[in-house]
Design an enzyme around this catalytic site. Structure first.
Site, mmCIF file in Angstrom:
data_model
loop_
_atom_site.group_PDB
_atom_site.id
_atom_site.type_symbol
_atom_site.label_atom_id
_atom_site.label_comp_id
_atom_site.label_asym_id
_atom_site.label_seq_id
_atom_site.Cartn_x
_atom_site.Cartn_y
_atom_site.Cartn_z
ATOM 1 N N TYR A 51 -2.019 -1.019 10.991
ATOM 2 C CA TYR A 51 -2.087 -1.193 9.518
ATOM 3 C C TYR A 51 -0.911 -0.951 8.713
ATOM 4 O O TYR A 51 -0.590 -1.581 7.902
ATOM 5 C CB TYR A 51 -3.345 -0.780 8.979
ATOM 6 C CG TYR A 51 -3.472 -1.003 7.746
ATOM 7 C CD1 TYR A 51 -3.698 -2.010 6.883
ATOM 8 C CD2 TYR A 51 -3.479 0.065 6.610
ATOM 9 C CE1 TYR A 51 -3.838 -2.538 5.610
ATOM 10 C CE2 TYR A 51 -3.572 -0.016 5.092
ATOM 11 C CZ TYR A 51 -3.868 -1.245 4.531
ATOM 12 O OH TYR A 51 -3.831 -1.409 3.436
ATOM 13 N N SER A 85 0.969 -1.085 -0.097
ATOM 14 C CA SER A 85 0.128 0.007 0.070
ATOM 15 C C SER A 85 1.046 1.274 -0.220
ATOM 16 O O SER A 85 1.947 1.203 0.276
ATOM 17 C CB SER A 85 -0.816 -0.081 1.318
ATOM 18 O OG SER A 85 -1.455 1.190 1.495
HETATM 19 N N1 LIG Z 1 -8.830 -0.481 -0.486
HETATM 20 C C1 LIG Z 1 -7.976 0.311 -0.537
HETATM 21 O O1 LIG Z 1 -7.858 1.560 -0.410
HETATM 22 C C2 LIG Z 1 -6.559 -0.530 -0.459
HETATM 23 C C3 LIG Z 1 -5.262 0.485 -0.588
HETATM 24 C C4 LIG Z 1 -4.202 0.039 -0.413
HETATM 25 C C5 LIG Z 1 -3.755 -1.485 -0.303
HETATM 26 N N2 LIG Z 1 -4.895 -2.342 -0.067
HETATM 27 C C6 LIG Z 1 -4.878 -3.398 0.222
HETATM 28 O O2 LIG Z 1 -5.344 -4.458 -0.808
HETATM 29 C C7 LIG Z 1 -5.758 -5.749 -0.212
HETATM 30 C C8 LIG Z 1 -7.077 -5.901 -0.465
HETATM 31 O O3 LIG Z 1 -7.921 -5.112 0.179
HETATM 32 P P1 LIG Z 1 -9.386 -4.466 -0.312
HETATM 33 O O4 LIG Z 1 -9.512 -3.086 -0.106
HETATM 34 O O5 LIG Z 1 -9.823 -5.293 -1.562
HETATM 35 O O6 LIG Z 1 -10.267 -5.121 1.023
HETATM 36 P P2 LIG Z 1 -11.676 -6.000 1.188
HETATM 37 O O7 LIG Z 1 -12.622 -5.627 0.161
HETATM 38 O O8 LIG Z 1 -12.008 -6.035 2.671
HETATM 39 O O9 LIG Z 1 -11.043 -7.526 1.027
HETATM 40 C C9 LIG Z 1 -10.274 -8.223 1.676
HETATM 41 C C10 LIG Z 1 -9.887 -9.696 1.331
HETATM 42 O O10 LIG Z 1 -9.377 -10.151 2.482
HETATM 43 C C11 LIG Z 1 -9.837 -11.473 2.601
HETATM 44 N N3 LIG Z 1 -9.424 -11.797 3.887
HETATM 45 C C12 LIG Z 1 -9.617 -10.862 5.212
HETATM 46 N N4 LIG Z 1 -9.350 -11.774 6.243
HETATM 47 C C13 LIG Z 1 -8.697 -12.770 5.855
HETATM 48 C C14 LIG Z 1 -8.362 -14.247 6.507
HETATM 49 N N5 LIG Z 1 -8.288 -14.289 7.914
HETATM 50 N N6 LIG Z 1 -8.303 -15.238 5.731
HETATM 51 C C15 LIG Z 1 -8.284 -15.196 4.387
HETATM 52 N N7 LIG Z 1 -8.545 -14.067 3.615
HETATM 53 C C16 LIG Z 1 -9.063 -12.966 4.475
HETATM 54 C C17 LIG Z 1 -11.223 -11.225 2.520
HETATM 55 O O11 LIG Z 1 -11.986 -12.301 2.324
HETATM 56 P P3 LIG Z 1 -12.903 -13.239 3.553
HETATM 57 O O12 LIG Z 1 -13.407 -12.130 4.287
HETATM 58 O O13 LIG Z 1 -13.795 -14.006 2.478
HETATM 59 O O14 LIG Z 1 -11.960 -13.975 4.033
HETATM 60 C C18 LIG Z 1 -11.342 -10.366 1.425
HETATM 61 O O15 LIG Z 1 -11.330 -11.316 0.062
HETATM 62 C C19 LIG Z 1 -5.261 -5.549 1.329
HETATM 63 O O16 LIG Z 1 -4.208 -6.219 1.413
HETATM 64 C C20 LIG Z 1 -5.267 -4.041 1.479
HETATM 65 O O17 LIG Z 1 -4.370 -3.738 2.773
HETATM 66 C C21 LIG Z 1 -6.241 -1.853 -0.080
#
Ligand SMILES: NC(=O)c1ccc[n+]([C@@H]2O[C@H](COP(=O)([O-])OP(=O)(O)OC[C@H]3O[C@@H](n4cnc5c(N)ncnc54)[C@H](OP(=O)(O)O)[C@@H]3O)[C@@H](O)[C@H]2O)c1
Length: 273
Positions: A156, A143
């Site tokens: 985080y 990120s």
């Molecule tokens: N959205 C942003 O602004 C942003 C910015 C920079 C980086 N990121 C990074 O991008 C990645 C994806 O984030 P997102 O924004 O797409 O979030 P999201 O919509 O909340 O999705 C998170 C994903 O992680 C999975 N997950 C959570 N806990 C888990 C566990 N214990 N075991 C296995 N899977 C798990 C969830 O699946 P289940 O709940 O089905 O397990 C879901 O598929 C993350 O690493 C985040 O830090 C996001």
């Protein structure tokens, strides 16, 4: 230039958000898929959609990556099914928002368990086969939060600093082995990342997961070691720490996060997991 067609990619956190977009974009580019997350029904729905639209083999493995048994179970299941993974996309991740001392600790511990331990275990367990075969790739989703401390997202941002440092070190260790590691640094992306909290992203300043996924995969195909798949401003936000004292940057970030109301963030509804 890395080609995706006919390769097998494993995407963690594929049930929603960015992981879902990575899976869809990889399928569009002709990669066979292994989808991993806890919500097996959501993964099965996505797998059905992908099979209906693309001629790619799509498998689902439900696993909790916050538990060290999760990555081990994924590796054993792949071995049992005789699947060799060519590209690992370590995307699963979560964070806590709000002041460290007043927010529930369990969510922060789970964030470290998934973002740090889960990612490291998946890298070791799946990457070992790549190293043996002398080919493969790993994309670690970090990120822009990785580059500086972030008050009100303290734990985080620290997990993402781990992902940045770990990925850069592995990239150098693995040079010449045929296994390529890239860290991806999205900025604010329009997903359910803040679901179940009062925190909201400014809709005018978020990128679409589809664009972020496509840009990440383009950068990996070009052999980049770092990808900044969001808008240019997000990349520029990682620069001040190179020129200014870290305390100054940390105070600036605290001010920005207070402006976003993160200092007052609370949970609403049922927190994920
Ligand atoms: N959205 C942003 O602004 C942003 C910015 C920079 C980086 N990121 C990074 O991008 C990645 C994806 O984030 P997102 O924004 O797409 O979030 P999201 O919509 O909340 O999705 C998170 C994903 O992680 C999975 N997950 C959570 N806990 C888990 C566990 N214990 N075991 C296995 N899977 C798990 C969830 O699946 P289940 O709940 O089905 O397990 C879901 O598929 C993350 O690493 C985040 O830090 C996001």
């Amino acid at each position: 230039m890395h080609r995706y067609r006919g390769t097998t990619a494993l995407v963690t956190g594929a049930s929603k958000g960015l992981g879902r977009a990575y899976a869809q974009e990889l399928a569009r580019r002709g990669a066979h898929l292994v989808l991993v997350a806890r919500s097996a029904p959501a993964l099965e729905r996505l797998a059905s959609e992908i099979r209906a639209e693309h001629h790619v083999d799509t498998r689902v493995i439900g696993a909790d990556l916050s538990d060290p048994a999760g990555p081990t179970a994924v590796a054993e299941e792949l071995h049992r099914q005789g699947v060799a993974v060519d590209l690992l996309v370590n995307n699963a991740g979560l964070g806590s928002v709000g002041p460290f001392f007043t927010r529930p600790l369990a969510q922060q511990v789970r964030s470290v368990d998934v973002n740090v331990n889960g990612l490291m275990l998946m890298t070791r367990l799946i990457g070992a086969g790549m190293l043996e075969r002398g080919s493969g790739g790993i994309i670690n989703v970090a990120s822009t939060a990785a580059f500086q401390p972030m008050p009100y997202q303290a734990s985080y941002a620290a997990t993402k600093a781990f992902v940045l440092s770990f990925s850069e070190a592995l990239t150098a260790e693995l040079r010449g082995t045929g296994v390529h590691v890239m860290a991806a640094h999205p900025g604010a992306t329009d997903t359910g990342f803040f679901d179940h909290t009062t925190a909201v992203m400014d809709a005018k300043r978020t990128d679409s997961p589809t664009r972020v996924a496509a840009k990440t995969l383009d950068d990996f195909a070009r052999g980049r070691t770092a990808s900044y798949p969001g808008r240019p401003l997000f990349r520029a936000s990682t620069w001040p720490v190179r020129f200014l004292p870290r305390t100054t940057v940390t105070r600036m970030t605290a001010g920005l996060n207070r402006h976003m109301g993160f200092h007052e963030a609370q949970d609403v509804g049922t927190p994920a997991g």
